[in-house]
Write an enzyme that holds these catalytic residues in place. Structure first.
Site, PDB file in Angstrom:
ATOM      1  NE  ARG A   1      28.841  44.082 -80.061  1.00  0.00           N
ATOM      2  CZ  ARG A   1      28.544  45.154 -80.827  1.00  0.00           C
ATOM      3  NH1 ARG A   1      27.545  45.192 -81.774  1.00  0.00           N
ATOM      4  NH2 ARG A   1      29.386  46.029 -80.539  1.00  0.00           N
TER       5      ARG A   1
ATOM      6  CE  LYS B   1      28.242  53.610 -81.153  1.00  0.00           C
ATOM      7  NZ  LYS B   1      27.541  52.670 -80.335  1.00  0.00           N
TER       8      LYS B   1
ATOM      9  CB  SER C   1      22.322  50.065 -82.444  1.00  0.00           C
ATOM     10  OG  SER C   1      21.809  49.496 -81.137  1.00  0.00           O
TER      11      SER C   1
ATOM     12  CG  HIS D   1      20.943  46.301 -76.676  1.00  0.00           C
ATOM     13  ND1 HIS D   1      20.271  47.031 -77.996  1.00  0.00           N
ATOM     14  CD2 HIS D   1      22.457  46.838 -76.683  1.00  0.00           C
ATOM     15  CE1 HIS D   1      21.456  48.036 -78.474  1.00  0.00           C
ATOM     16  NE2 HIS D   1      22.453  47.707 -77.717  1.00  0.00           N
TER      17      HIS D   1
END
Ligand code: PNS
Length: 165
Positions: free
Chosen positions: A90, A41, A127, A17
């Site tokens: 990514r 999440k 994360s 990040h």
């Protein structure tokens, strides 16, 4: 003034990040890091704790500030005069979902999204994996700023202490 937003859950903030935030700060005069709540999440930290960790991690970049947001990202952009959403990519599968959101956000208010490829050295970091590895006792300190790594270790240890009889 050109102003971009880097939105995310940042639960917790990783070196991946921070790489995207730093590079965004070189392209725009001001960067707002917007901490949202991804309800799908299972959160490790509260939104305010994530803001605190990000504020500390971004302290050296004077054109970066951190804010909380809830509701629609496009409304946050309108309220803060933000021209561009910046998202790190990514790998190819990130793109499918991000493209859909970018097109929807543009349709909603006209705000555009720019994609930034993450640094290859951090492309496998997420994360979600950090939470899983830390929760199972693994060492995640290589992927997080040191104060965030310490807080992550403390949080998972506290949670496990509360769960045990
Ligand atoms: O780090 P994440 O979990 O990928 O971040 C996702 C986040 C918070 C940026 C995303 O869920 C979001 O933009 N939420 C705000 C709600 C919204 O605007 N939804 C419509 C998207 S088209």
């Amino acid at each position: 003034m050109s102003r971009a937003v880097c939105p995310g859950s940042f639960d917790p903030v990783t070196h991946g990040h921070l790489d995207v935030i730093e590079r965004t700060g070189r392209l725009f005069e001001e960067v707002v890091v917007a901490v949202g709540n991804n309800i799908s999440k299972n959160a490790l930290f509260t939104p305010q704790e994530r803001v605190d960790m990000l504020t500390e991690a971004c302290a050296e970049w004077t054109n970066v500030r951190v804010a909380l947001f809830d509701g629609l990202l496009v409304e946050f952009c309108g309220a803060h005069s933000i021209d561009v959403i910046v998202k790190g990519l990514r790998f190819a599968s990130d793109f499918d979902y991000e493209l859909q959101m970018a097109q929807m956000n543009r349709e909603l208010t006209g705000v555009d999204t720019v994609f930034m490829p993450t640094a290859p050295r951090w492309s496998y970091v997420s994360s979600t994996l950090i939470r899983e590895i830390a929760g199972l006792g693994g060492d995640v300190s290589a992927f997080l700023p040191p104060p965030t790594a310490e807080r992550t270790l403390r949080r998972v240890t506290d949670r496990q202490g509360r769960k045990s009889p």
